[in-house]
Scaffold this active site. Structure first.
Site, PDB file in Angstrom:
ATOM      1  N   SER A 537       0.830  -1.197   0.000  1.00  0.00           N
ATOM      2  CA  SER A 537       0.000   0.000   0.000  1.00  0.00           C
ATOM      3  C   SER A 537       0.871   1.256   0.000  1.00  0.00           C
ATOM      4  CB  SER A 537      -0.956  -0.049   1.196  1.00  0.00           C
ATOM      5  OG  SER A 537      -2.018   0.853   1.049  1.00  0.00           O
ATOM      6  N   GLU A 621      -5.921  -7.134  -7.574  1.00  0.00           N
ATOM      7  CA  GLU A 621      -5.164  -5.889  -7.713  1.00  0.00           C
ATOM      8  C   GLU A 621      -4.037  -5.962  -8.741  1.00  0.00           C
ATOM      9  OE1 GLU A 621      -5.565  -3.664  -3.419  1.00  0.00           O
ATOM     10  OE2 GLU A 621      -3.813  -4.938  -3.702  1.00  0.00           O
ATOM     11  N   HIS A 649      -6.450  -6.713  -0.786  1.00  0.00           N
ATOM     12  CA  HIS A 649      -5.339  -5.798  -0.516  1.00  0.00           C
ATOM     13  C   HIS A 649      -4.361  -6.411   0.488  1.00  0.00           C
ATOM     14  CE1 HIS A 649      -3.537  -1.866  -0.868  1.00  0.00           C
ATOM     15  NE2 HIS A 649      -3.569  -1.673   0.435  1.00  0.00           N
TER      16      HIS A 649
END
Length: 707
Positions: A537, A621, A649
């Site tokens: 992230s 992702e 995530h």
């Protein structure tokens, strides 16, 4: 002999999605504390017994500890990853508030409940474990809690004496929030019954093709996502004795505590038995402004606490029977420590009762004692009771007594200040068998280092496992975004725009990180030519920026990726593209944004990046990485991409976490230590990596060209 790698590959084939374990060993046994000392293994981290939200940087969540009405017992949900089933062992556990009796399981089973965020009006599964908070019935006979079975989260009720448990709801969709009703017998709960019909509507739309609009996030799927506005919550009342459920009246529904807006950070608040109030309030309208404690008496007369300790970093507060206020605070260098204070309204000073090296979260107050979840850099979560008079802590429950038998290595807190003047800190972990005077390869893990050192944010890169394989590890705490850096900005969007301008925030974070690296090198411990970096992230964004704007890193691993010109305006969908344009001021995909993107986009710098890069990404992702991956691959740079199916995530499947942990160790071992695992199952892996190294060695070596 079957290798661990071969066994892992086989298990991944037969366990495609998380399942429930039988939970037979959910509680620790006495033998664990007497086990022989040994080095930590990946399994020790993955199958750690856990309480509450795994990331201790979330301070403003409800406590995972539920005190019984008589104050004698605490209920909590215990969770443990299970590699055998690629699932989780879950149990509702009751412990004695004074520690007199052994913990007991009153219910077990269920799947992991993951957190669902709302981003730009759409539901997004983060993969991060959600906080499950049980609650006792007013008469102390029952404990209610959320439990997920067969893919749906329901409201359950268990007898506090362990006499049985059963589902209260039979909802077709997830129960999201709940509470005991005022009569102490019924239960209020909220769900979104419109979800079932909304899903059927999407099935019908599929027959003619989906309209590509703001509902679509192409990165996870071309199927439109559900919009929060289209499926509002509805509150119901369940009578568990009669087995009846009906829609709640407006008055009944009002008694159900509301959801907090996504991403909000509530101010702390407390009300005493005699009606005095205490709360924290920001000093000005800016969302980054420091908070201060205020109090009000029964007449509503307000006054602030003038003590220095009453300003900034306040986590929670509680009224005492004598009229004083107890509060927990983050403080010290870059707020890297915690302390407990008592303040008497009217006094200009607050007394510090406890300065804790442990991270205290999820604290709750009852009968002149504070009950908290405590953890420090080398100790996983435990339940403790704190005497506010003396500050003395007593251990009530240690879910992982065997962890003390693992050789983890030395942990040293380092502090520094980067050129922009931002104080920062990190924890340096040395291998258990480190030899004095030896220089070691260093791996950086980001971007929070609070509490027990698992795998950084998202538990993505295993700190102690890397140390066990001979690496020094710097667990980097990202400097906080301070209001002083963005004066006069009154909204989060305005602050985000300011942070993005000229990539100022990325530049500031990298400056702090490099100052921390220099701090480790100055100790004579780290080889400056063998430094690796990891990130998930925001941490992955730091990796991207670092590979372009520095030449300090010899290998890198990211668990999310990337920010590139076409990617951020295409694969995230139109809603994200519009937000990127209006808030971050990103160029349109049809514009020439080369000048804007050059400091940040891997795809525009592929010709000059030589750092070997491993991408380990979720299937929901990975599209965001393809622009960068393709550019690096076309330039024949050392890059490898792995995609984990059914992930988000943050990783939820234990076997995927195991695979990525092992690949982290192998990747850094290969590039920083010149080491290869002799496991025959890994031959193909090392064949690929040797080819990358050989191709790289034929390239000219020298400093980065000027930007």
């Amino acid at each position: 002999m079957v290798s661990k790698h071969t066994l892992l590959a086989g298990l991944l084939l037969v366990a495609a999605s998380p399942a429930s374990a039988d939970c037979a060993d959910i509680l620790p046994n006495a033998a664990e504390a007497r086990a022989p000392q040994r080095l930590l293994e990946a399994k020790d981290l993955i199958e750690l017994r856990d309480i509450g939200m795994p990331d201790p940087s979330y301070f403003f969540l409800p406590s995972p500890l539920a005190l019984s009405p008589d104050g004698k017992s605490i209920a909590l949900v215990l969770s443990r990853g299970d590699l055998a089933t690629n699932g989780y062992c879950r149990a509702l556990v009751v412990i004695a508030a004074r520690g007199e009796t052994a913990p007991r399981v009153v219910d077990r089973g269920g799947e992991m409940i993951t957190a669902i965020d709302v981003k730009r009006g759409l539901f997004v599964n983060t993969g991060f474990p959600n906080l499950v908070v049980p609650a006792w019935s007013p008469d102390g006979r029952w404990i209610a809690y959320l439990k997920r079975v067969d893919g749906v989260t329901q409201l359950w009720r268990a007898r506090a004496d362990g006499g049985g448990a059963a589902a209260i709801t039979r909802s077709a969709v997830d129960v999201e929030r709940w509470a005991w009703a005022a009569n102490g017998r019924d239960l209020l709960y909220a769900s979104r019954p419109g979800v079932a019909e909304a899903r059927r509507a999407l099935d019908r739309e599929a027959m003619s093709g989906y309209l590509y609009d703001a509902r679509v996030r192409p990165n996870p799927s071309p199927r439109p996502q559900l919009r929060e506005a289209d499926v509002p919550q509805v509150v119901f009342l369940a009578d568990p004795e009669r087995g009846e459920t009906r829609a709640a009246t407006a008055a009944e529904a009002a008694a159900l505590p509301p959801d907090l807006p996504g991403g909000s950070q509530p101010e702390a608040a407390a009300v005493s038995r005699d009606g005095h109030r205490a709360w924290t309030a920001r000093e000005d309208a800016g969302p980054l402004s420091p908070s201060r404690i205020w109090v009000a008496d029964r007449t509503g007369r307000k006054r602030p606490c003038a003590a220095a300790a009453c300003r900034d970093g306040i986590v929670n507060l509680w009224w005492q029977a004598d009229g004083s206020l107890l509060f927990l605070r983050r403080e010290g260098w870059a707020k890297g420590r915690m302390a407990l204070y008592r303040w008497r309204p009217g006094s200009r000073a607050a007394r510090r009762l406890l300065a804790s090296p442990a991270w205290l979260t999820g604290c709750t107050w009852h009968d002149a004692r504070l009950y908290c979840v405590a953890e420090d850099s080398v100790t996983p979560r435990r339940v403790v009771a704190i005497d506010p008079t003396s500050g003395r802590q007593s251990l009530l429950f240690d879910p992982n007594p065997g962890f003390a038998r693992l050789r983890l290595g030395k942990v040293q807190r380092l502090t520094w200040q980067s050129e922009p003047g931002m104080p920062a800190w990190g924890d340096l972990v040395l291998p258990p068998d480190a030899v004095p005077g030896e220089t070691l390869p260093l791996v950086i893990v980001q971007y929070h280092s609070d509490g027990f050192l698992r795998g950084g944010t998202g538990d993505a890169h295993p700190i102690f496992l890397l140390a066990a394989h001979g690496f020094a590890v710097l667990s980097f705490e990202r400097p906080a975004v301070e209001s002083a850096a963005y004066p006069g900005l009154k909204t989060i969007d305005a602050i985000i725009a300011a942070m993005t301008k000229d990539w100022g925030e990325r530049r500031s974070v990298l400056a702090s990180l490099l100052a921390g690296v220099d701090r480790t090198i100055a100790l004579g411990i780290v080889d400056p030519a063998r430094i690796g970096i990891t990130g998930l992230s925001d941490g992955a964004s730091t990796v991207n920026y670092a590979l372009i704007n520095s030449d300090r890193f010899a290998a890198a691993v990211v668990s999310t990726c990337c920010e590139d010109p076409k990617t951020v305006m295409t694969y995230g969908g139109t809603a994200w593209a519009d937000w990127n344009r209006t808030v971050r001021r990103y160029p349109l995909a049809s514009e020439d944004g080369t000048a804007f993107w050059k400091p940040m986009a891997l795809s525009l710098n592929a010709d000059r990046i030589e750092t070997p890069l491993l991408m380990q990404l979720a299937d929901s992702e990975y599209l965001l990485a393809l622009e960068a991956f393709t550019a690096l691959r076309e330039k024949r740079k050392p890059v490898e991409l792995h995609v984990a199916p059914g992930e988000y995530h943050t990783r939820i499947q234990p076997l995927h976490r195991l695979a990525e942990y092992q690949r982290d160790v192998d990747w850094f071992g290969f590039w920083l230590q010149g080491r290869e695992d002799p496991d025959p199952a890994k031959r193909a892996q090392y064949t690929r990596w040797r080819a990358m190294r050989d191709a790289r060695s034929n390239l000219p070596v020298g400093p980065l060209p000027p930007r």
